[in-house]
Design an enzyme around this catalytic site. Structure first.
Site, PDB file in Angstrom:
ATOM      1  N   ARG A 131       0.821  -1.201   0.000  1.00  0.00           N
ATOM      2  CA  ARG A 131       0.000   0.000   0.000  1.00  0.00           C
ATOM      3  C   ARG A 131       0.855   1.251   0.000  1.00  0.00           C
ATOM      4  NH1 ARG A 131      -4.075  -0.604   4.421  1.00  0.00           N
ATOM      5  NH2 ARG A 131      -5.158  -1.730   2.758  1.00  0.00           N
ATOM      6  N   TYR A 132       1.939   1.208   0.762  1.00  0.00           N
ATOM      7  CA  TYR A 132       2.832   2.362   0.855  1.00  0.00           C
ATOM      8  C   TYR A 132       4.007   2.138  -0.087  1.00  0.00           C
ATOM      9  CZ  TYR A 132       0.290   3.095   5.240  1.00  0.00           C
ATOM     10  OH  TYR A 132      -0.684   3.274   6.190  1.00  0.00           O
ATOM     11  N   ARG A 168       7.275   0.060   1.529  1.00  0.00           N
ATOM     12  CA  ARG A 168       7.177  -1.084   2.433  1.00  0.00           C
ATOM     13  C   ARG A 168       5.951  -1.926   2.123  1.00  0.00           C
ATOM     14  NH1 ARG A 168       5.766   3.708   4.309  1.00  0.00           N
ATOM     15  NH2 ARG A 168       4.428   4.019   6.100  1.00  0.00           N
ATOM     16  N   CYS A 211      -3.441 -17.483  14.866  1.00  0.00           N
ATOM     17  CA  CYS A 211      -3.001 -16.665  15.999  1.00  0.00           C
ATOM     18  C   CYS A 211      -2.987 -17.565  17.226  1.00  0.00           C
ATOM     19  CB  CYS A 211      -3.961 -15.520  16.259  1.00  0.00           C
ATOM     20  SG  CYS A 211      -3.976 -14.323  14.920  1.00  0.00           S
ATOM     21  N   CYS A 253      -8.376 -12.538  19.368  1.00  0.00           N
ATOM     22  CA  CYS A 253      -8.816 -11.354  20.094  1.00  0.00           C
ATOM     23  C   CYS A 253     -10.194 -10.973  19.575  1.00  0.00           C
ATOM     24  CB  CYS A 253      -7.822 -10.222  19.888  1.00  0.00           C
ATOM     25  SG  CYS A 253      -6.133 -10.749  20.270  1.00  0.00           S
ATOM     26  N   CYS A 296     -10.827  -8.400  16.679  1.00  0.00           N
ATOM     27  CA  CYS A 296     -10.018  -8.515  15.468  1.00  0.00           C
ATOM     28  C   CYS A 296     -10.719  -9.339  14.398  1.00  0.00           C
ATOM     29  CB  CYS A 296      -8.689  -9.164  15.802  1.00  0.00           C
ATOM     30  SG  CYS A 296      -7.627  -9.392  14.363  1.00  0.00           S
ATOM     31  N   ARG A 349      -9.427 -11.453  12.639  1.00  0.00           N
ATOM     32  CA  ARG A 349      -8.892 -12.816  12.573  1.00  0.00           C
ATOM     33  C   ARG A 349      -9.682 -13.822  13.386  1.00  0.00           C
ATOM     34  NH1 ARG A 349      -6.866 -11.241   8.269  1.00  0.00           N
ATOM     35  NH2 ARG A 349      -4.992  -9.988   8.371  1.00  0.00           N
ATOM     36  N   ASP A 367     -10.810  -0.700  14.285  1.00  0.00           N
ATOM     37  CA  ASP A 367     -11.274  -0.796  12.898  1.00  0.00           C
ATOM     38  C   ASP A 367     -12.757  -1.175  12.820  1.00  0.00           C
ATOM     39  OD1 ASP A 367      -8.869  -0.148  11.698  1.00  0.00           O
ATOM     40  OD2 ASP A 367      -8.181  -2.237  11.656  1.00  0.00           O
ATOM     41  N   ASP A 426      -6.790   3.784  10.808  1.00  0.00           N
ATOM     42  CA  ASP A 426      -6.495   3.119   9.545  1.00  0.00           C
ATOM     43  C   ASP A 426      -7.704   3.411   8.662  1.00  0.00           C
ATOM     44  OD1 ASP A 426      -4.870   1.694   7.863  1.00  0.00           O
ATOM     45  OD2 ASP A 426      -4.597   0.026   9.265  1.00  0.00           O
ATOM     46  N   LYS A 480      -2.797   4.625   7.268  1.00  0.00           N
ATOM     47  CA  LYS A 480      -2.892   5.153   8.629  1.00  0.00           C
ATOM     48  C   LYS A 480      -2.841   6.670   8.615  1.00  0.00           C
ATOM     49  CE  LYS A 480      -0.402   1.137  10.378  1.00  0.00           C
ATOM     50  NZ  LYS A 480      -0.103   0.549   9.057  1.00  0.00           N
TER      51      LYS A 480
HETATM   52  C1  PLP Z   1       0.614  -0.538   8.917  1.00  0.00           C
HETATM   53  C2  PLP Z   1       1.007  -0.987   7.603  1.00  0.00           C
HETATM   54  C3  PLP Z   1       2.336  -0.934   7.176  1.00  0.00           C
HETATM   55  C4  PLP Z   1       3.437  -0.398   8.060  1.00  0.00           C
HETATM   56  O1  PLP Z   1       3.251   0.958   8.315  1.00  0.00           O
HETATM   57  P1  PLP Z   1       4.227   1.790   9.250  1.00  0.00           P
HETATM   58  O2  PLP Z   1       3.536   3.092   9.440  1.00  0.00           O
HETATM   59  O3  PLP Z   1       5.521   1.941   8.522  1.00  0.00           O
HETATM   60  O4  PLP Z   1       4.415   1.026  10.513  1.00  0.00           O
HETATM   61  C5  PLP Z   1       2.620  -1.352   5.908  1.00  0.00           C
HETATM   62  N1  PLP Z   1       1.658  -1.799   5.077  1.00  0.00           N
HETATM   63  C6  PLP Z   1       0.368  -1.845   5.459  1.00  0.00           C
HETATM   64  C7  PLP Z   1      -0.645  -2.338   4.493  1.00  0.00           C
HETATM   65  C8  PLP Z   1      -0.001  -1.459   6.728  1.00  0.00           C
HETATM   66  O5  PLP Z   1      -1.283  -1.529   7.109  1.00  0.00           O
HETATM   67  S1  SF4 Z   2      -5.155  -8.876  17.301  1.00  0.00           S
HETATM   68 FE1  SF4 Z   2      -5.922 -10.224  15.668  1.00  0.00          FE
HETATM   69  S2  SF4 Z   2      -4.108 -10.757  14.466  1.00  0.00           S
HETATM   70 FE2  SF4 Z   2      -3.406  -9.984  16.442  1.00  0.00          FE
HETATM   71  S3  SF4 Z   2      -3.211 -11.816  17.730  1.00  0.00           S
HETATM   72 FE3  SF4 Z   2      -5.249 -10.977  18.111  1.00  0.00          FE
HETATM   73  S4  SF4 Z   2      -6.568 -12.094  16.676  1.00  0.00           S
HETATM   74 FE4  SF4 Z   2      -4.463 -12.363  15.966  1.00  0.00          FE
END
Ligand code: PLP
Ligand code: SF4
Length: 370
Positions: free
Chosen positions: A113-114, A117, A126, A130, A133, A135, A294, A331, A338
């Site tokens: 996305r960025y 990175r 996991c 949680c 989340c 997940r 989220d 986010d 973010k």
């Molecule tokens: C959070 C995130 C990152 C890392 O972002 P930083 O601000 O550098 O910590 C990279 N890719 C995605 C898709 C993310 O959600």
């Molecule tokens: S926050 Fe979500 S991804 Fe992270 S450990 Fe908990 S369930 Fe897994």
């Protein structure tokens, strides 16, 4: 510690099995009958959890279960790990993939996305699910660990994209993978010349701290520079074992950051948040992000107003160690990334002067002379 957990498993806290992460993982609590033996649940609670489990699944490590208050229905650790009927209340704004991770994915397991990175999702498993989340996934949905073909596809994309200088290994939780498989991924990334840093995002130090073994750290050390981001939400998660897990990572020469999620009834209070941040810094963990919760299906009972987050950051800024204050971010839905949300300190600004308030609310003027 909730001793009912130890008696349920007929084990003592210094038993080598209790300190073995694979035992902990294999003995996770996944059904309401087992749960009812370790925390006090009314008939009504049990029915509620059972109906929630028909939609969403649960997994709690015996270690984390031992931290739950058996009698307090509002225990902040219980709130994060034990299902509630509130999860079945769906709101129109909530979705399954609110961040549009799929839309930003060159392959199923890579989110780019960025510009510089990428997020590499190596597993959907996991140690604990949680409740806030995505997940925790719907029952019937399959979890997977990345297969060789998908892994190679993601690695080729990274290798072919020189702009990527930072790869964040995430999931699920990448530290649920055994050392050899994790090494395979980390070493492949390290062999790509333009990947300068490798990051691992994990909640394991909070929910399965015995996973942070000397073997794991000796392996990771070979592939520096590595950074680890952990995930603690409440000061009570920073037990002796959890603190040791964090400091062991730092002692291996790996810097550790923390991200938290702002959660109603868990940490939506400046006093609780301050204690969490103090404890993290004492464990040599640098607070990094505080996430607005989220828009995931079934999480409305956790979501605070954004103003709550702003107020917490305002209450902390200037009052505690500067680097102990995380960045509060949303986010943005639909893959906007973010966005930092800050309290406002600038009252007015023109070419001549900036009028601002400080952390105590006093007003100051900074003259903008050349
Ligand atoms: C959070 C995130 C990152 C890392 O972002 P930083 O601000 O550098 O910590 C990279 N890719 C995605 C898709 C993310 O959600
Ligand atoms: S926050 Fe979500 S991804 Fe992270 S450990 Fe908990 S369930 Fe897994």
């Amino acid at each position: 510690m909730n001793d009912k957990v130890l008696s349920y498993f007929d084990i003592s806290a210094d038993d080598p099995r209790w300190l073995d992460w694979k035992w902990q993982y294999a003995n996770r609590i996944t059904d309401v009958e087992s749960l009812a033996k370790i925390i006090n649940l009314s008939e009504k609670d049990q029915q509620g959890i059972a109906s929630c489990l028909q939609s969403f699944r649960m997994a709690i490590t015996p270690y984390f279960a031992s931290l739950l208050d058996p009698d307090d229905p509002f225990c902040p650790l219980r709130r994060q790990s034990v299902p509630s009927l509130d999860e079945l209340a769906f709101h129109a704004a909530e979705g399954e993939d609110p961040l549009n991770e799929e839309g930003d994915s060159p392959s199923e397991d890579l989110v780019h996305r960025y510009p510089d990175r990428a997020l590499f999702l190596v597993t959907r498993h996991c140690a604990m699910y949680c409740r806030f989340c995505v997940r925790k996934r719907l029952v019937g949905e399959e979890d997977f660990v990345i297969n060789t073909m998908e892994k190679n596809k993601a690695l080729s994309y990274i290798a072919d994209t020189p702009a990527i200088r930072d790869v964040l290994i995430s999931g699920g939780d990448p530290l649920t993978i055994v050392d050899d498989e994790l090494e395979d991924i980390v070493s492949s990334l390290r062999s790509i010349p333009h990947v300068e840093i490798i990051r691992i995002g994990t909640r394991v130090p909070a929910v399965l701290p015995m996973r942070i073994t000397a073997d794991l750290l000796n392996m990771l050390k070979k592939y520096q520079p590595i950074w680890v981001n952990v995930h603690f939400n409440h000061p009570r998660e920073l037990t002796e074992l959890a603190v040791k897990a964090c400091t062991d990572i730092v002692d291996a020469g790996i810097p550790v950051g923390n991200q938290s999620v702002l959660l109603k009834g868990v940490n939506d209070d400046p006093t609780v948040m301050r204690e969490l941040l103090y404890k993290l810094v004492k464990a040599r963990v640098r607070p990094y992000y505080l996430y607005q919760c989220d828009l995931i299906r079934g999480t409305s009972h956790f979501r605070t107003k954004v103003q709550t987050g702003i107020d917490i950051i305002h209450a902390l800024t200037g009052n505690i160690t500067g680097f102990a204050v995380p960045k509060y971010v949303i986010d943005a839905p639909q893959g906007g990334g973010k966005v930092p949300i800050n309290p406002e300190y600038v009252v007015s600004m023109d070419d001549e002067r900036v009028v601002m308030t400080n952390y105590e609310g006093k007003t100051y003027t900074y003259p903008q002379t050349p």
